[in-house]
Motif scaffolding. Sequence first.
Motif, PDB file in Angstrom:
ATOM      1  N   TRP A  39       0.832  -1.201   0.000  1.00 23.00           N
ATOM      2  CA  TRP A  39       0.000   0.000   0.000  1.00 23.00           C
ATOM      3  C   TRP A  39       0.866   1.251   0.000  1.00 23.00           C
ATOM      4  O   TRP A  39       1.613   1.492   0.931  1.00 23.00           O
ATOM      5  CB  TRP A  39      -0.931   0.003   1.226  1.00 23.00           C
ATOM      6  CG  TRP A  39      -1.790  -1.211   1.274  1.00 23.00           C
ATOM      7  CD1 TRP A  39      -1.705  -2.253   2.153  1.00 23.00           C
ATOM      8  CD2 TRP A  39      -2.845  -1.545   0.379  1.00 23.00           C
ATOM      9  NE1 TRP A  39      -2.649  -3.203   1.866  1.00 23.00           N
ATOM     10  CE2 TRP A  39      -3.362  -2.793   0.777  1.00 23.00           C
ATOM     11  CE3 TRP A  39      -3.401  -0.907  -0.730  1.00 23.00           C
ATOM     12  CZ2 TRP A  39      -4.411  -3.422   0.112  1.00 23.00           C
ATOM     13  CZ3 TRP A  39      -4.444  -1.531  -1.390  1.00 23.00           C
ATOM     14  CH2 TRP A  39      -4.946  -2.767  -0.976  1.00 23.00           C
TER      15      TRP A  39
ATOM     16  N   ALA B 131      -8.493   4.396  -6.512  1.00 23.56           N
ATOM     17  CA  ALA B 131      -8.161   3.462  -5.446  1.00 23.56           C
ATOM     18  C   ALA B 131      -9.108   3.600  -4.262  1.00 23.56           C
ATOM     19  O   ALA B 131      -9.443   2.609  -3.616  1.00 23.56           O
ATOM     20  CB  ALA B 131      -6.727   3.679  -4.995  1.00 23.56           C
ATOM     21  N   ILE B 132      -9.536   4.838  -3.965  1.00 23.07           N
ATOM     22  CA  ILE B 132     -10.469   5.033  -2.864  1.00 23.07           C
ATOM     23  C   ILE B 132     -11.782   4.309  -3.147  1.00 23.07           C
ATOM     24  O   ILE B 132     -12.344   3.652  -2.295  1.00 23.07           O
ATOM     25  CB  ILE B 132     -10.705   6.542  -2.624  1.00 23.07           C
ATOM     26  CG1 ILE B 132      -9.468   7.166  -1.983  1.00 23.07           C
ATOM     27  CG2 ILE B 132     -11.923   6.769  -1.746  1.00 23.07           C
ATOM     28  CD1 ILE B 132      -9.570   8.652  -1.795  1.00 23.07           C
TER      29      ILE B 132
ATOM     30  N   ASP C 173      -3.387   7.233  -8.996  1.00 27.88           N
ATOM     31  CA  ASP C 173      -4.574   6.390  -8.944  1.00 27.88           C
ATOM     32  C   ASP C 173      -5.438   6.658  -7.715  1.00 27.88           C
ATOM     33  O   ASP C 173      -6.328   5.880  -7.404  1.00 27.88           O
ATOM     34  CB  ASP C 173      -4.169   4.910  -8.929  1.00 27.88           C
ATOM     35  CG  ASP C 173      -3.395   4.525 -10.172  1.00 27.88           C
ATOM     36  OD1 ASP C 173      -3.625   5.156 -11.212  1.00 27.88           O
ATOM     37  OD2 ASP C 173      -2.570   3.604 -10.096  1.00 27.88           O
ATOM     38  N   ARG C 174      -5.170   7.760  -7.013  1.00 27.87           N
ATOM     39  CA  ARG C 174      -5.791   7.983  -5.710  1.00 27.87           C
ATOM     40  C   ARG C 174      -7.309   7.898  -5.752  1.00 27.87           C
ATOM     41  O   ARG C 174      -7.914   7.149  -5.000  1.00 27.87           O
ATOM     42  CB  ARG C 174      -5.367   9.343  -5.154  1.00 27.87           C
ATOM     43  CG  ARG C 174      -5.956   9.617  -3.772  1.00 27.87           C
ATOM     44  CD  ARG C 174      -5.455  10.934  -3.208  1.00 27.87           C
ATOM     45  NE  ARG C 174      -6.117  11.234  -1.958  1.00 27.87           N
ATOM     46  CZ  ARG C 174      -5.734  10.785  -0.778  1.00 27.87           C
ATOM     47  NH1 ARG C 174      -4.717   9.982  -0.688  1.00 27.87           N
ATOM     48  NH2 ARG C 174      -6.382  11.115   0.316  1.00 27.87           N
TER      49      ARG C 174
ATOM     50  N   SER D 208     -11.215   0.582  -2.683  1.00 26.88           N
ATOM     51  CA  SER D 208     -11.093   0.169  -1.285  1.00 26.88           C
ATOM     52  C   SER D 208     -12.452   0.156  -0.601  1.00 26.88           C
ATOM     53  O   SER D 208     -12.721  -0.661   0.261  1.00 26.88           O
ATOM     54  CB  SER D 208     -10.128   1.091  -0.538  1.00 26.88           C
ATOM     55  OG  SER D 208     -10.663   2.388  -0.418  1.00 26.88           O
TER      56      SER D 208
ATOM     57  N   ASP E   3      -4.600   3.460  -0.900  1.00 27.22           N
ATOM     58  CA  ASP E   3      -4.325   3.877  -2.276  1.00 27.22           C
ATOM     59  C   ASP E   3      -3.087   3.092  -2.817  1.00 27.22           C
ATOM     60  O   ASP E   3      -2.174   2.741  -2.058  1.00 27.22           O
ATOM     61  CB  ASP E   3      -4.022   5.368  -2.304  1.00 27.22           C
ATOM     62  CG  ASP E   3      -5.110   6.190  -1.552  1.00 27.22           C
ATOM     63  OD1 ASP E   3      -6.261   5.748  -1.527  1.00 27.22           O
ATOM     64  OD2 ASP E   3      -4.769   7.248  -1.027  1.00 27.22           O
TER      65      ASP E   3
END
Length: 240
Positions: free
Chosen positions: A72, A189-190, A185-186, A193, A180
């Motif tokens: 991560w 990725a959120i 890619d933030r 997740s 993330d």
Amino acid sequence: MDSQLIPLSDFRLPDHPNATLTLNGSPLSITDPSSLTPETTSESITPAIGLATVLYKWHPNALAAFLDLDAWFSLTWTLSIAEGTPEGSKIEIGRIGNQITFGSLDSSGDNWTLMLTYNIVLEGEERGKWTPNPKESMLGEKDVTDPDEIEKLGREFAEKIVREKRWETGKKMKHRFFVDMSMEDRGQAIKLSEKGGLIRWDVEKTYAKEEGEMGVNPNFETPQVKRKMTQTTESSEKSR
């Protein structure tokens, strides 16, 4: 009076069943909240122990992600208290790479009232140690540039969130947790997740590209070979 520690000697990261973990250069442990008394001082709870305690008590997977630098790129855990009200506040614990940032924010959730930063040493004799970062620590609008002051404030913060059992839920309290893969890619990725929890690793960063490639995670007692892509893992990734 010191608080009592609970060793997490059997705690492991996924795909590393035999790899012992450390925290701040010592065996992985959390504090026992029931051992805290009015006489317990902030000197007995380090920032690392305090943050690990809250994350583990909230969910062990949160601590696993916090310790897993290979899998991560970053994570953020927050607790909003009385969100959207003038008296509201926010607590945040975050990691980007090997940099740890934690503290409290105002009722808007946008402005730090306390921001403390540590860097985890990646190599050498101090590998795994948390060192105060005087370049990115603040108390209100004032920069905190003295490492000893950062450590003092960090211990006070750690003691406070453990005493208040900030892993527990309650009226007007809301926890959030994001992991993330990279800064680029933030946003994506959120969303992942939120839907898939901690299983949707970034394959390019998590797994070795060649035989014997070493990971960068300094939280292993002994450096570990990076995860190897197995046929099962590859099939699972392609099916998503």
